[in-house]
Write an enzyme that holds these catalytic residues in place. Structure first.
Site, PDB file in Angstrom:
ATOM      1  N   ASP A   1       6.757  -5.637  14.806  1.00 32.06           N
ATOM      2  CA  ASP A   1       5.466  -4.985  15.052  1.00 32.06           C
ATOM      3  C   ASP A   1       5.721  -3.643  15.744  1.00 32.06           C
ATOM      4  OD1 ASP A   1       2.952  -4.253  16.336  1.00 32.06           O
ATOM      5  OD2 ASP A   1       2.287  -6.282  15.820  1.00 32.06           O
ATOM      6  N   VAL A   2       5.115  -2.576  15.255  1.00 34.77           N
ATOM      7  CA  VAL A   2       5.387  -1.258  15.865  1.00 34.77           C
ATOM      8  C   VAL A   2       4.926  -1.183  17.321  1.00 34.77           C
ATOM      9  CG1 VAL A   2       5.414   0.116  13.716  1.00 34.77           C
ATOM     10  CG2 VAL A   2       3.236  -0.222  14.927  1.00 34.77           C
TER      11      VAL A   2
ATOM     12  N   LEU B   1     -19.438   3.919  18.117  1.00 33.19           N
ATOM     13  CA  LEU B   1     -18.873   3.951  19.468  1.00 33.19           C
ATOM     14  C   LEU B   1     -19.703   3.101  20.432  1.00 33.19           C
ATOM     15  CD1 LEU B   1     -16.684   5.051  21.338  1.00 33.19           C
ATOM     16  CD2 LEU B   1     -18.081   7.096  21.676  1.00 33.19           C
TER      17      LEU B   1
ATOM     18  N   THR C   1      -6.092   1.612  -2.153  1.00 30.70           N
ATOM     19  CA  THR C   1      -5.235   0.582  -1.529  1.00 30.70           C
ATOM     20  C   THR C   1      -6.133  -0.532  -0.993  1.00 30.70           C
ATOM     21  OG1 THR C   1      -5.370   1.465   0.717  1.00 30.70           O
ATOM     22  CG2 THR C   1      -3.582   2.321  -0.661  1.00 30.70           C
TER      23      THR C   1
ATOM     24  N   TYR D   1     -10.232   5.594  15.189  1.00 31.93           N
ATOM     25  CA  TYR D   1      -9.313   5.964  14.099  1.00 31.93           C
ATOM     26  C   TYR D   1      -9.118   7.485  14.036  1.00 31.93           C
ATOM     27  CZ  TYR D   1      -7.447   5.974   9.276  1.00 31.93           C
ATOM     28  OH  TYR D   1      -6.676   6.144   8.147  1.00 31.93           O
TER      29      TYR D   1
ATOM     30  N   GLY E   1       0.809  -1.223   0.000  1.00 30.80           N
ATOM     31  CA  GLY E   1       0.000   0.000   0.000  1.00 30.80           C
ATOM     32  C   GLY E   1       0.837   1.266   0.000  1.00 30.80           C
TER      33      GLY E   1
HETATM   34  N1  NAD Z   1      -5.828   4.169   1.938  1.00 29.97           N
HETATM   35  C1  NAD Z   1      -6.374   5.318   2.277  1.00 29.97           C
HETATM   36  O1  NAD Z   1      -7.287   5.817   1.603  1.00 29.97           O
HETATM   37  C2  NAD Z   1      -5.903   6.055   3.508  1.00 29.97           C
HETATM   38  C3  NAD Z   1      -6.550   7.255   3.825  1.00 29.97           C
HETATM   39  C4  NAD Z   1      -6.136   7.970   4.931  1.00 29.97           C
HETATM   40  C5  NAD Z   1      -5.072   7.519   5.696  1.00 29.97           C
HETATM   41  N2  NAD Z   1      -4.464   6.339   5.388  1.00 29.97           N
HETATM   42  C6  NAD Z   1      -3.347   5.926   6.247  1.00 29.97           C
HETATM   43  O2  NAD Z   1      -2.228   5.566   5.455  1.00 29.97           O
HETATM   44  C7  NAD Z   1      -1.457   4.559   6.129  1.00 29.97           C
HETATM   45  C8  NAD Z   1      -1.233   3.387   5.185  1.00 29.97           C
HETATM   46  O3  NAD Z   1      -2.507   2.886   4.791  1.00 29.97           O
HETATM   47  P1  NAD Z   1      -2.721   1.832   3.603  1.00 29.97           P
HETATM   48  O4  NAD Z   1      -3.959   2.232   2.920  1.00 29.97           O
HETATM   49  O5  NAD Z   1      -1.480   1.655   2.829  1.00 29.97           O
HETATM   50  O6  NAD Z   1      -3.055   0.535   4.478  1.00 29.97           O
HETATM   51  P2  NAD Z   1      -2.683  -0.988   4.249  1.00 29.97           P
HETATM   52  O7  NAD Z   1      -3.555  -1.741   5.166  1.00 29.97           O
HETATM   53  O8  NAD Z   1      -2.703  -1.327   2.789  1.00 29.97           O
HETATM   54  O9  NAD Z   1      -1.170  -1.051   4.746  1.00 29.97           O
HETATM   55  C9  NAD Z   1      -0.810  -0.809   6.101  1.00 29.97           C
HETATM   56  C10 NAD Z   1       0.514  -1.486   6.390  1.00 29.97           C
HETATM   57  O10 NAD Z   1       0.799  -1.277   7.779  1.00 29.97           O
HETATM   58  C11 NAD Z   1       1.189  -2.525   8.318  1.00 29.97           C
HETATM   59  N3  NAD Z   1       0.904  -2.605   9.748  1.00 29.97           N
HETATM   60  C12 NAD Z   1      -0.323  -2.686  10.333  1.00 29.97           C
HETATM   61  N4  NAD Z   1      -0.169  -2.835  11.656  1.00 29.97           N
HETATM   62  C13 NAD Z   1       1.163  -2.864  11.906  1.00 29.97           C
HETATM   63  C14 NAD Z   1       1.926  -3.031  13.077  1.00 29.97           C
HETATM   64  N5  NAD Z   1       1.341  -3.205  14.272  1.00 29.97           N
HETATM   65  N6  NAD Z   1       3.277  -3.015  12.984  1.00 29.97           N
HETATM   66  C15 NAD Z   1       3.876  -2.850  11.773  1.00 29.97           C
HETATM   67  N7  NAD Z   1       3.191  -2.706  10.628  1.00 29.97           N
HETATM   68  C16 NAD Z   1       1.846  -2.718  10.696  1.00 29.97           C
HETATM   69  C17 NAD Z   1       0.381  -3.548   7.541  1.00 29.97           C
HETATM   70  O11 NAD Z   1       0.906  -4.853   7.668  1.00 29.97           O
HETATM   71  C18 NAD Z   1       0.449  -2.995   6.141  1.00 29.97           C
HETATM   72  O12 NAD Z   1       1.605  -3.417   5.456  1.00 29.97           O
HETATM   73  C19 NAD Z   1      -2.239   4.215   7.386  1.00 29.97           C
HETATM   74  O13 NAD Z   1      -1.708   4.936   8.476  1.00 29.97           O
HETATM   75  C20 NAD Z   1      -3.638   4.696   7.075  1.00 29.97           C
HETATM   76  O14 NAD Z   1      -4.374   4.990   8.233  1.00 29.97           O
HETATM   77  C21 NAD Z   1      -4.860   5.597   4.307  1.00 29.97           C
END
Ligand code: NAD
Length: 474
Positions: free
Chosen positions: A289-290, A325, A415, A380, A246
Site C-alpha cells: 500500500d503506498v 465539502l 476505466t 481530490y 486501469g
Molecule cells: N480514469 C480517469 O478518467 C482519470 C482521470 C483523471 C485522473 N485519473 C487518475 O489516474 C490514476 C489511475 O486511475 P484509474 O482510472 O486507473 O483508477 P483505478 O481505480 O482503475 O485504478 C487505481 C489503481 O490504484 C490502486 N490503488 C489505490 N489505492 C492504492 C494504495 N493505497 N496503494 C497502492 N495502490 C493503490 C488501485 O488498487 C488500482 O489498481 C489515478 O491517480 C486517478 O486519480 C484518472
C-alpha cells in the site's frame, strides 16, 4: 467501460443515422500499435513552414531529419526564405508541396518563433487557412513559439501568447476528423532537445493530446540526446504505483513496450490482479500500500537489492471519494489526501536518499479535475492540483541532480473509476472535448512514457493534459 455510441457511429449504418439526426460522429483515432520505430517519421511527409524571422527552423529541420521525415515546403509562403536558408545550413532536402488538389501532408510543423505583432501572426493564418479543407484524418499540427519570457519585444511577447489562442482554437476546429494541434514553447536552450517532443507530438502516441502548450527548455545535467527512438527505455527499471489495473496497468505495459523492466506496486488486496498484469510483461509485482508507513523503505530496499535502484518512478495510484465539502467526513478527506499526494511526497523523500539511479525521471498523475475543480471533489482536486505544484517546485531541485519530474493530467479516460460515474455525467464527460470521445488508458501511458524517456529530456516541471482538449478547466 465500452463507449457504445462511439462504436455505433463508427459503423457505416451508425454514421448515416447520426448524420441524419445531426448528432456528433466521433472520429476514429489512430493509436500506436507497436513501439516507436528507429525513425518514427520514415516514409511520411512533413510540411514545414516558418515566419520570416523564425529562429528555430534549423533545429526543426535537423530534428525532422533525425525522425526520417520527407520535408515539404510552400515556396510561395512569406517565411519560405527562412526555411530555405535553414535547409542549406542543415543539408536537409526540401520538396515542394503537391498541387492544390492533393491531401496535405499528415504532419505540419510551423516554426513561429520569430512572430511579432499582428503582421507576424498573419503568416500563420496564411499557411493554415487555405489548407484546412484538405487535411487528412489524424493530421498532426505542431506550432513552435518562443517562451514569452524569451521574447525580445512587446510585439513578440504579445504574438507568442497570441499563438496559444490560435492553436487552441485550431485544435477545436480540426478535432472532428481526429486531427490535433499543439504548441511547443521553446526556449533557445530547448532547440537542441526538439526531436523527442516532435516524435511524440507528430506520431500516434499523442492521439488524445490536443490544444496543449508544452514548454521545452534545457535538459537536466548529464542528459544525453537519444541517437534513435526505438527501445529508448531498454535497460531501465521503472516503478509504477497502482499498476494492477486501469491506467497504471497500461503505463506498465507501454513502459515495457519501450524496453523497461517494470516493478508494479498495488494494494495487497489486488495482489492477484497485479500478478496477472505483470506476468505478460515479465514485470515484478510488489503488493504494498503506498500509504503504509514503511512503503518508501520497503520499495527502496526492494529496488536496491534486485536492481541497484530505479530509473523511472511513476506515481499513478489514486482514488476518488467524492462528497460535497459540507458533507465530507475527515476520514474521506484524509484518505484521498494520503493516497493521492502524501504518499508521493513520502515515497520520493525516501527514494531520494537511496533507491534511484543517476538521471532518474519522475512522472506523477494529476487530473484535469485538479485544474478546473469539480463540485464534490475538494479533496481530490486539492491533491491533483497539489501534484502540479509539486512537479513545478521539485523540477529545479531535481535538475541540479540530473533528474526531472513532470505530471500528466488525464481528462475523461475509460476505466473502472469513470465506469462508476452516474450515466449522464459519464456521457457528458466523454463528449465535451474536441475529439468527442473519452480517452483510453493507453493515451495516458503514452504521455507518461514520453516523460519517462530521453525524448522528453528538455521538459521538466510541466504538466501535460491528455484530455482531447476537454472543455473542463480549459
Ligand atoms: N480514469 C480517469 O478518467 C482519470 C482521470 C483523471 C485522473 N485519473 C487518475 O489516474 C490514476 C489511475 O486511475 P484509474 O482510472 O486507473 O483508477 P483505478 O481505480 O482503475 O485504478 C487505481 C489503481 O490504484 C490502486 N490503488 C489505490 N489505492 C492504492 C494504495 N493505497 N496503494 C497502492 N495502490 C493503490 C488501485 O488498487 C488500482 O489498481 C489515478 O491517480 C486517478 O486519480 C484518472
Amino acid at each position: 467501460m465500452l463507449d457504445r455510441y462511439l462504436d455505433f457511429t463508427q459503423s457505416s449504418f451508425g454514421k448515416q443515422v447520426a448524420s441524419a439526426l445531426g448528432l456528433p460522429t466521433p472520429p476514429r483515432l489512430e493509436r500506436a500499435e507497436v513501439g516507436y520505430a528507429t525513425m518514427p517519421l520514415a516514409g511520411k511527409k512533413a510540411l514545414v513552414a516558418a515566419d520570416a524571422s523564425a529562429t528555430a527552423t534549423g533545429a526543426v529541420l535537423a530534428a525532422l531529419q533525425q525522425l526520417g521525415a520527407t520535408v515539404q515546403v510552400v515556396p510561395g509562403h512569406a517565411g519560405f526564405a527562412a526555411v530555405k536558408a535553414a535547409a542549406l545550413n542543415t543539408a536537409v532536402e526540401l520538396h515542394s508541396e503537391g498541387g492544390e488538389t492533393e491531401v496535405i501532408a499528415p504532419v505540419i510543423v510551423f516554426d513561429a518563433t520569430g512572430v511579432a505583432g499582428t503582421k507576424g501572426l498573419k503568416q500563420v493564418y496564411e499557411l493554415f487557412q487555405s489548407r484546412l479543407r484538405r487535411l487528412a484524418p489524424n493530421t498532426r499540427v505542431v506550432v513552435l513559439a518562443r517562451a514569452a519570457a524569451d521574447a525580445n519585444s512587446v510585439e513578440a511577447a504579445t504574438a507568442a501568447i497570441g499563438l496559444t489562442g490560435f492553436v487552441r482554437s485550431l485544435a477545436k476546429e480540426i478535432g472532428k476528423n481526429g486531427s490535433t494541434a499543439n504548441l511547443l514553447q521553446v526556449s533557445k536552450a530547448g532547440d537542441a532537445w526538439l526531436a523527442g517532443p516532435l516524435a511524440f507530438f507528430t506520431g500516434p502516441n499523442s492521439a488524445y493530446v490536443t490544444g496543449q502548450v508544452l514548454a521545452v527548455g534545457d535538459a537536466p545535467k548529464g542528459a544525453v540526446a537519444p541517437a534513435h527512438f526505438n527501445q529508448s527505455l531498454a535497460g531501465k527499471v521503472a516503478v509504477v504505483t497502482g499498476a494492477a489495473r486501469g491506467i497504471g496497468a497500461a503505463i506498465a505495459q507501454i513502459l515495457a513496450r519501450e524496453g523497461a523492466t517494470v516493478v508494479g506496486m498495488d494494494r495487497p488486496a489486488e495482489e492477484g490482479a497485479l500478478g496477472a498484469t505483470m506476468a505478460p510483461i515479465n514485470g515484478v509485482g510488489l503488493a504494498l500500500d503506498v500509504t503504509a508507513p514503511d512503503a518508501g523503505e520497503r520499495l527502496a530496499s526492494e529496488l536496491k537489492t534486485r536492481f541497484g535502484g530505479a530509473d523511472i518512478v511513476v506515481h499513478n495510484a489514486g482514488v476518488t471519494r467524492d462528497k460535497m465539502l459540507r458533507n465530507m467526513t475527515p476520514q474521506l478527506w484524509d484518505m484521498v489526501l494520503d493516497i493521492n499526494l502524501g504518499a508521493i511526497l513520502n515515497i520520493n523523500e525516501r527514494l531520494m536518499q537511496s533507491g534511484l539511479k543517476p538521471g532518474a525521471r519522475f512522472v506523477c498523475i494529476s487530473s484535469i479535475g485538479g485544474i478546473g475543480g469539480n463540485a464534490g471533489q475538494t479533496n481530490y482536486a486539492a491533491t491533483k492540483a497539489g501534484v502540479i505544484g509539486y512537479a513545478e517546485a521539485m523540477a529545479p531541485i531535481l535538475a541540479k541532480k540530473g533528474m526531472a519530474i513532470n505530471a500528466v493530467a488525464p481528462g475523461f479516460i475509460e476505466t473502472q473509476m469513470t465506469a462508476m460515474m452516474p450515466a449522464v455525467n459519464r456521457e457528458v464527460g466523454r463528449r465535451v472535448n474536441s475529439l468527442a470521445q473519452g480517452g483510453v488508458p493507453q493515451d495516458i501511458a503514452e504521455a507518461v512514457t514520453f516523460f519517462a524517456s530521453p525524448l522528453a529530456n528538455g521538459v521538466n516541471g510541466r504538466t501535460l493534459r491528455v484530455c482531447g482538449q476537454n472543455w473542463l478547466g480549459a
